[in-house]
Motif scaffolding. Sequence first.
Motif, PDB file in Angstrom:
ATOM      1  N   SER A  23      -8.162   9.574  -4.108  1.00 17.20           N
ATOM      2  CA  SER A  23      -8.110   8.125  -3.898  1.00 17.20           C
ATOM      3  C   SER A  23      -8.700   7.799  -2.532  1.00 17.20           C
ATOM      4  O   SER A  23      -8.899   8.685  -1.693  1.00 17.20           O
ATOM      5  CB  SER A  23      -6.649   7.656  -3.948  1.00 17.20           C
ATOM      6  OG  SER A  23      -5.890   8.297  -2.923  1.00 17.20           O
ATOM      7  N   LYS A  29       0.815  -1.209   0.000  1.00 16.34           N
ATOM      8  CA  LYS A  29       0.000   0.000   0.000  1.00 16.34           C
ATOM      9  C   LYS A  29       0.858   1.272   0.000  1.00 16.34           C
ATOM     10  O   LYS A  29       0.584   2.225  -0.734  1.00 16.34           O
ATOM     11  CB  LYS A  29      -0.939   0.003   1.215  1.00 16.34           C
ATOM     12  CG  LYS A  29      -1.844   1.214   1.301  1.00 16.34           C
ATOM     13  CD  LYS A  29      -2.777   1.327   0.107  1.00 16.34           C
ATOM     14  CE  LYS A  29      -3.812   0.218   0.123  1.00 16.34           C
ATOM     15  NZ  LYS A  29      -4.796   0.373  -0.977  1.00 16.34           N
ATOM     16  N   TRP A  76       2.001   7.657   5.130  1.00 21.16           N
ATOM     17  CA  TRP A  76       1.991   8.434   3.886  1.00 21.16           C
ATOM     18  C   TRP A  76       0.930   9.546   3.876  1.00 21.16           C
ATOM     19  O   TRP A  76       0.906  10.367   2.974  1.00 21.16           O
ATOM     20  CB  TRP A  76       1.697   7.512   2.700  1.00 21.16           C
ATOM     21  CG  TRP A  76       0.384   6.791   2.834  1.00 21.16           C
ATOM     22  CD1 TRP A  76      -0.881   7.299   2.623  1.00 21.16           C
ATOM     23  CD2 TRP A  76       0.186   5.436   3.248  1.00 21.16           C
ATOM     24  NE1 TRP A  76      -1.830   6.351   2.868  1.00 21.16           N
ATOM     25  CE2 TRP A  76      -1.214   5.189   3.254  1.00 21.16           C
ATOM     26  CE3 TRP A  76       1.048   4.400   3.598  1.00 21.16           C
ATOM     27  CZ2 TRP A  76      -1.758   3.967   3.611  1.00 21.16           C
ATOM     28  CZ3 TRP A  76       0.512   3.176   3.954  1.00 21.16           C
ATOM     29  CH2 TRP A  76      -0.871   2.962   3.956  1.00 21.16           C
ATOM     30  N   THR A  77       0.076   9.593   4.889  1.00 23.77           N
ATOM     31  CA  THR A  77      -1.078  10.489   4.861  1.00 23.77           C
ATOM     32  C   THR A  77      -0.698  11.954   4.720  1.00 23.77           C
ATOM     33  O   THR A  77      -1.276  12.689   3.900  1.00 23.77           O
ATOM     34  CB  THR A  77      -1.932  10.297   6.125  1.00 23.77           C
ATOM     35  OG1 THR A  77      -2.339   8.925   6.228  1.00 23.77           O
ATOM     36  CG2 THR A  77      -3.169  11.188   6.077  1.00 23.77           C
ATOM     37  N   GLU A 109      -7.193   6.439  -0.157  1.00 23.26           N
ATOM     38  CA  GLU A 109      -6.190   6.786   0.853  1.00 23.26           C
ATOM     39  C   GLU A 109      -6.264   8.271   1.215  1.00 23.26           C
ATOM     40  O   GLU A 109      -6.057   8.648   2.375  1.00 23.26           O
ATOM     41  CB  GLU A 109      -4.789   6.457   0.345  1.00 23.26           C
ATOM     42  CG  GLU A 109      -4.505   4.976   0.162  1.00 23.26           C
ATOM     43  CD  GLU A 109      -5.083   4.427  -1.137  1.00 23.26           C
ATOM     44  OE1 GLU A 109      -5.245   3.189  -1.229  1.00 23.26           O
ATOM     45  OE2 GLU A 109      -5.385   5.226  -2.053  1.00 23.26           O
ATOM     46  N   LEU A 164       0.575  12.818   1.212  1.00 21.56           N
ATOM     47  CA  LEU A 164      -0.483  12.721   0.214  1.00 21.56           C
ATOM     48  C   LEU A 164      -1.411  13.936   0.292  1.00 21.56           C
ATOM     49  O   LEU A 164      -1.749  14.547  -0.733  1.00 21.56           O
ATOM     50  CB  LEU A 164      -1.282  11.429   0.428  1.00 21.56           C
ATOM     51  CG  LEU A 164      -2.381  11.109  -0.590  1.00 21.56           C
ATOM     52  CD1 LEU A 164      -1.814  11.017  -1.993  1.00 21.56           C
ATOM     53  CD2 LEU A 164      -3.087   9.805  -0.213  1.00 21.56           C
ATOM     54  N   VAL A 198       0.862   4.212  -2.936  1.00 26.08           N
ATOM     55  CA  VAL A 198       0.632   5.628  -2.670  1.00 26.08           C
ATOM     56  C   VAL A 198       1.805   6.451  -3.192  1.00 26.08           C
ATOM     57  O   VAL A 198       1.617   7.512  -3.798  1.00 26.08           O
ATOM     58  CB  VAL A 198       0.432   5.872  -1.160  1.00 26.08           C
ATOM     59  CG1 VAL A 198       0.417   7.369  -0.852  1.00 26.08           C
ATOM     60  CG2 VAL A 198      -0.869   5.232  -0.684  1.00 26.08           C
ATOM     61  N   SER A 223      -9.510   8.825   3.345  1.00 26.39           N
ATOM     62  CA  SER A 223      -9.542   8.144   4.637  1.00 26.39           C
ATOM     63  C   SER A 223      -9.207   9.093   5.786  1.00 26.39           C
ATOM     64  O   SER A 223      -8.356   9.969   5.668  1.00 26.39           O
ATOM     65  CB  SER A 223      -8.551   6.977   4.634  1.00 26.39           C
ATOM     66  OG  SER A 223      -8.494   6.377   5.918  1.00 26.39           O
ATOM     67  N   GLN A 229      -1.897   7.339   8.290  1.00 24.67           N
ATOM     68  CA  GLN A 229      -0.886   6.359   7.952  1.00 24.67           C
ATOM     69  C   GLN A 229       0.438   7.090   7.689  1.00 24.67           C
ATOM     70  O   GLN A 229       0.457   8.316   7.609  1.00 24.67           O
ATOM     71  CB  GLN A 229      -1.313   5.567   6.714  1.00 24.67           C
ATOM     72  CG  GLN A 229      -2.638   4.853   6.855  1.00 24.67           C
ATOM     73  CD  GLN A 229      -2.623   3.758   7.893  1.00 24.67           C
ATOM     74  OE1 GLN A 229      -1.567   3.197   8.213  1.00 24.67           O
ATOM     75  NE2 GLN A 229      -3.782   3.452   8.453  1.00 24.67           N
TER      76      GLN A 229
END
Length: 261
Positions: free
Chosen positions: A159, A130, A170-171, A161, A174, A134, A164, A168
């Motif tokens: 996306s 995942k 990567w949040t 992600e 992103l 991303v 959401s 995470q």
Amino acid sequence: MPIPEDVTGDEIDKDVRQELQSLPKTLAEDVARNLVMAGRLIDEDPEGAYGYAKVALRLASRVAAVREAAGFAAYANQKYEEALGEFRTARRMTGNVELWPVMADCERGRGRPEKALEMAGAPEVHKLDKAGQVEMRLVAAGARRDMGQLDAAIVTLQSPELASNSVQPWTARLRYAYADALLAAGRQGEAREWFAKAVEADRDGSTDASDRLAELDGVEFVDALDESDSENERGHDNERGSEATPATAADDDRDKDNGTD
């Protein structure tokens, strides 16, 4: 290159240490210590990290972890051609696809965003975890922006992600990339909202989202040291002004004598 005595080489990841077991013990220790230094410096001193990585590469070019480290050191110094070569070699040696996103980003660095997009649509992407997927999405959006396709970049980042609410690793990045793309497209209100969301997720300060948010809100930060220097400078100016008064008065007298106003 000098290495501090407290760096033993035991600090490296266990998987890397296992790879180095194929080398003679003394050589493995030397390589490990250089890899540790490269890892320590890569953010604050990329050139220094590159130097240590090159030493490790010279000592153990047949170790995949060394090739990968050399690739990241070159990447940090924007030596994208060299970095891509090292990543390709590491991938051939291991068969892993985890380097696919950074390889695609190297293509962007080489001025080939079309190639990066081609890689974003390759079967290898489906083999990524995942986090890797991303990362690939971020690279693809960057490639779209390189090509002047802002709307496409925004759509690329939309996306599950991004939507959401869970945080995470990567949040923050992103959300930040999405906010930055929105701002570039002139959608300032939405950009502000997403910079704020990036701040909420950025627990380790991996982005400058808080600064970007403050900038949008018109907040200016004043460095305390600079402010202190300014106050001292004003004080010196006042002193100089007091000392200059007699001379100024004398100049006025001369002006009167010369018939000037």
